[in-house]
Design a protein around this motif. Structure first.
Motif, PDB file in Angstrom:
ATOM      1  N   LEU A   1      11.984  59.599  -5.040  1.00 26.94           N
ATOM      2  CA  LEU A   1      11.964  59.493  -3.580  1.00 26.94           C
ATOM      3  C   LEU A   1      10.777  58.661  -3.101  1.00 26.94           C
ATOM      4  CD1 LEU A   1      12.918  63.172  -2.608  1.00 26.94           C
ATOM      5  CD2 LEU A   1      14.369  61.135  -2.462  1.00 26.94           C
ATOM      6  N   GLU A   2       9.638  58.793  -3.764  1.00 25.57           N
ATOM      7  CA  GLU A   2       8.475  57.985  -3.372  1.00 25.57           C
ATOM      8  C   GLU A   2       8.710  56.510  -3.643  1.00 25.57           C
ATOM      9  OE1 GLU A   2       5.287  59.772  -5.506  1.00 25.57           O
ATOM     10  OE2 GLU A   2       4.771  61.174  -3.874  1.00 25.57           O
ATOM     11  N   ARG A   3       9.370  56.184  -4.760  1.00 28.62           N
ATOM     12  CA  ARG A   3       9.692  54.775  -5.032  1.00 28.62           C
ATOM     13  C   ARG A   3      10.657  54.229  -3.985  1.00 28.62           C
ATOM     14  NH1 ARG A   3       9.840  56.732 -10.402  1.00 28.62           N
ATOM     15  NH2 ARG A   3      12.127  56.871 -10.299  1.00 28.62           N
ATOM     16  N   GLU A   4      11.663  55.010  -3.637  1.00 30.36           N
ATOM     17  CA  GLU A   4      12.610  54.555  -2.610  1.00 30.36           C
ATOM     18  C   GLU A   4      11.904  54.394  -1.267  1.00 30.36           C
ATOM     19  OE1 GLU A   4      16.869  55.949  -0.584  1.00 30.36           O
ATOM     20  OE2 GLU A   4      15.932  57.137  -2.193  1.00 30.36           O
ATOM     21  N   ARG A   5      11.010  55.307  -0.930  1.00 32.18           N
ATOM     22  CA  ARG A   5      10.295  55.186   0.341  1.00 32.18           C
ATOM     23  C   ARG A   5       9.404  53.953   0.354  1.00 32.18           C
ATOM     24  NH1 ARG A   5       6.167  59.842   2.189  1.00 32.18           N
ATOM     25  NH2 ARG A   5       5.112  59.032   0.340  1.00 32.18           N
ATOM     26  N   ALA A   6       8.744  53.661  -0.782  1.00 36.84           N
ATOM     27  CA  ALA A   6       7.896  52.472  -0.848  1.00 36.84           C
ATOM     28  C   ALA A   6       8.714  51.200  -0.645  1.00 36.84           C
ATOM     29  CB  ALA A   6       7.158  52.427  -2.186  1.00 36.84           C
ATOM     30  N   ALA A   7       9.927  51.161  -1.249  1.00 36.68           N
ATOM     31  CA  ALA A   7      10.785  49.989  -1.068  1.00 36.68           C
ATOM     32  C   ALA A   7      11.216  49.851   0.391  1.00 36.68           C
ATOM     33  CB  ALA A   7      12.012  50.095  -1.973  1.00 36.68           C
ATOM     34  N   LEU A   8      11.538  50.962   1.030  1.00 40.11           N
ATOM     35  CA  LEU A   8      11.934  50.911   2.435  1.00 40.11           C
ATOM     36  C   LEU A   8      10.772  50.513   3.331  1.00 40.11           C
ATOM     37  CD1 LEU A   8      14.264  54.036   2.688  1.00 40.11           C
ATOM     38  CD2 LEU A   8      14.938  51.628   2.697  1.00 40.11           C
ATOM     39  N   VAL A   9       9.566  50.928   2.972  1.00 40.60           N
ATOM     40  CA  VAL A   9       8.390  50.527   3.756  1.00 40.60           C
ATOM     41  C   VAL A   9       8.201  49.019   3.670  1.00 40.60           C
ATOM     42  CG1 VAL A   9       5.872  50.679   3.859  1.00 40.60           C
ATOM     43  CG2 VAL A   9       7.229  52.758   3.629  1.00 40.60           C
ATOM     44  N   ARG A  10       8.386  48.453   2.467  1.00 38.82           N
ATOM     45  CA  ARG A  10       8.286  46.994   2.332  1.00 38.82           C
ATOM     46  C   ARG A  10       9.368  46.299   3.157  1.00 38.82           C
ATOM     47  NH1 ARG A  10       7.225  48.549  -3.077  1.00 38.82           N
ATOM     48  NH2 ARG A  10       9.411  48.139  -3.650  1.00 38.82           N
ATOM     49  N   LEU A  11      10.599  46.838   3.118  1.00 40.84           N
ATOM     50  CA  LEU A  11      11.674  46.258   3.915  1.00 40.84           C
ATOM     51  C   LEU A  11      11.374  46.356   5.402  1.00 40.84           C
ATOM     52  CD1 LEU A  11      14.475  45.006   4.183  1.00 40.84           C
ATOM     53  CD2 LEU A  11      15.443  47.321   4.002  1.00 40.84           C
ATOM     54  N   ARG A  12      10.821  47.491   5.831  1.00 41.00           N
ATOM     55  CA  ARG A  12      10.455  47.639   7.242  1.00 41.00           C
ATOM     56  C   ARG A  12       9.420  46.601   7.642  1.00 41.00           C
ATOM     57  NH1 ARG A  12       6.850  52.658   8.594  1.00 41.00           N
ATOM     58  NH2 ARG A  12       5.480  51.250   7.428  1.00 41.00           N
ATOM     59  N   ASN A  13       8.448  46.391   6.760  1.00 41.36           N
ATOM     60  CA  ASN A  13       7.418  45.379   7.067  1.00 41.36           C
ATOM     61  C   ASN A  13       8.020  43.976   7.143  1.00 41.36           C
ATOM     62  OD1 ASN A  13       5.520  47.439   7.083  1.00 41.36           O
ATOM     63  ND2 ASN A  13       4.954  47.136   4.933  1.00 41.36           N
ATOM     64  N   GLN A  14       8.942  43.690   6.223  1.00 42.70           N
ATOM     65  CA  GLN A  14       9.589  42.377   6.261  1.00 42.70           C
ATOM     66  C   GLN A  14      10.390  42.193   7.552  1.00 42.70           C
ATOM     67  OE1 GLN A  14      11.935  42.140   2.722  1.00 42.70           O
ATOM     68  NE2 GLN A  14      10.151  42.037   1.343  1.00 42.70           N
TER      69      GLN A  14
END
Length: 410
Positions: free
Chosen positions: A100-113
């Protein structure tokens, strides 16, 4: 014969009186019991767990100290299924947290993009709107100039019409041109106001989209979806961490329980001596089954029987003297309890038999003072030995004896 002499008869009489006095004197001056027994309580040691005795336990007659190991139990058949299940569940929770932490980190990067794309588009839109606004302002200036020219032309034609040079039709054409120029100015002003509103909205992050402009709504919608998903993942991560912490506590408790069932060391509760045992090395034991008994030599006592007519003369707290048969040493004691002949015999777990009687005898318990008997572990603290007990009378009450005799006769 020598007995016929008066002196001899007197001597024999005196000896008989002395003998009678010696026989009656102990009864007149105190209470004596010849059937006392030195006694002590026993502590029953039960098995704390199921298992097998590991190593030789303490032998009968072995002195033991308080807290000293007297037996060891090993149990190789303890079930570890619950512990294994908890550990597997704990590992699953930790792996789920990592995923879940890996998925959240990926979504945070997508949100920033998406945020960066939105900022780029916002800047470009602001620049485009500002350029359009400048063009419209120029058009407003041109339209205002054309409106001024049209008004001048209209005035000129109206003057020439009054002189008869221009016809009415030419004046109307000039009026129409002036109205068109004024409308163009108004349209350009309204368009400029609309652009200013859109520009203000874009600067505040609100996009008023036109035809074909679908990128901004998609990016914003996608960003909102990502934020909702990130919040959901954060909640799930917190739930799994809480669950992992709870499981970790359960693992600790279960591990302690398993270790307590795997092995146990039985210790002596006090200083004493092993009185009896039911186990040997390698024997199996069951939870709460009796393993051995420890003699408690801290409080030695003597149980005696005395005629119940003397019940009131012997009461708790009175001093007594105790002498073991075969020994001349006298030990101090104190009356601990007095019970009538019909009282139910207490079912204490004691080492020696309690005196039994069918007569009207009071049961007296004498508590011995601390002496060398209390540490004579090699001889089981002399428990079971017959003892003579004497409780002295404070006064010789002949009147009481006469009243008792009178009550018995009449």
């Amino acid at each position: 014969m020598i007995l016929n002499h008066r002196i001899a008869r007197i001597t024999v009489g005196i000896l008989l009186l002395v003998l009678a006095a010696l026989v009656l004197l102990p009864g007149l001056t105190g209470f004596t019991s010849l059937d006392g027994t030195v006694n002590a309580r026993l502590a029953v040691i039960n098995a704390p767990i199921d298992g097998e005795i590991a190593g030789p336990p303490a032998r009968i007659g072995t002195p033991v100290k308080g807290g000293e190991p007297i037996a060891a139990i090993r149990n190789a058949r303890v079930s570890r299924s619950v512990l294994a299940s908890l550990r597997a569940e704990h590992g699953t929770a930790l792996r789920r947290i990592s995923a879940l932490e890996r998925e959240r980190a990926a979504l945070v990067r997508l949100r920033n993009q998406l945020g960066e794309r939105l900022e780029v588009f916002k800047s470009a839109t602001i620049a485009s709107l500002e350029r359009e606004l400048e063009i419209l302002r120029k058009r407003v200036e041109v339209a205002e100039a054309q409106d001024t020219v049209a008004q001048v032309e209209l005035d000129r034609r109206q003057q020439l019409e009054s002189r008869g040079i221009f016809t009415r039709k030419m004046v109307e054409a000039a009026q129409a041109a002036g109205a068109a120029a004024g409308g163009e100015v108004e349209i350009n002003n309204l368009t400029a106001e609309l652009l200013e509103q859109r520009l203000d909205a874009v600067r505040q992050g609100i996009f008023v989209l036109g035809d074909g402009q679908n990128d901004v709504p998609y990016s914003r919608q996608r960003q909102d979806e990502v934020i909702v998903r990130i919040n959901d993942l954060t909640t799930r991560i917190a739930e799994n961490r809480t669950r992992a912490s709870q499981i970790e506590v359960q693992i600790g408790e279960e591990d302690r329980r398993v270790r307590s069932l795997e092995a146990a060391t039985v210790t002596s509760p006090f200083d004493g001596v092993v009185w009896s045992r039911n186990i040997v090395s390698g024997s199996n034991v069951v939870l709460n089954n009796e393993m051995m008994r420890i003699l408690d030599c801290r409080d030695l006592f003597v149980d005696i029987l005395v005629p119940e007519v003397d019940y009131d003369e012997i009461y708790p707290g009175r001093q007594a003297e105790v002498r073991l048969f075969g020994r001349s040493e006298v030990f101090k004691g104190q009356v601990q309890s007095v019970k009538g002949s019909s009282a139910v015999v207490e079912m204490d777990l004691v080492a020696a038999n309690i005196p039994e009687t069918d007569e009207r005898n009071a049961r007296i318990r004498i508590l011995l003072a601390q002496t060398a008997l209390n540490v004579d572990f090699g001889n089981f603290c002399q428990v079971g030995r017959t003892a003579q007990v004497r409780v002295s009378k404070r006064t010789v009450r002949f009147s009481q004896w006469v009243e008792s005799l009178w009550f018995s006769l009449f």
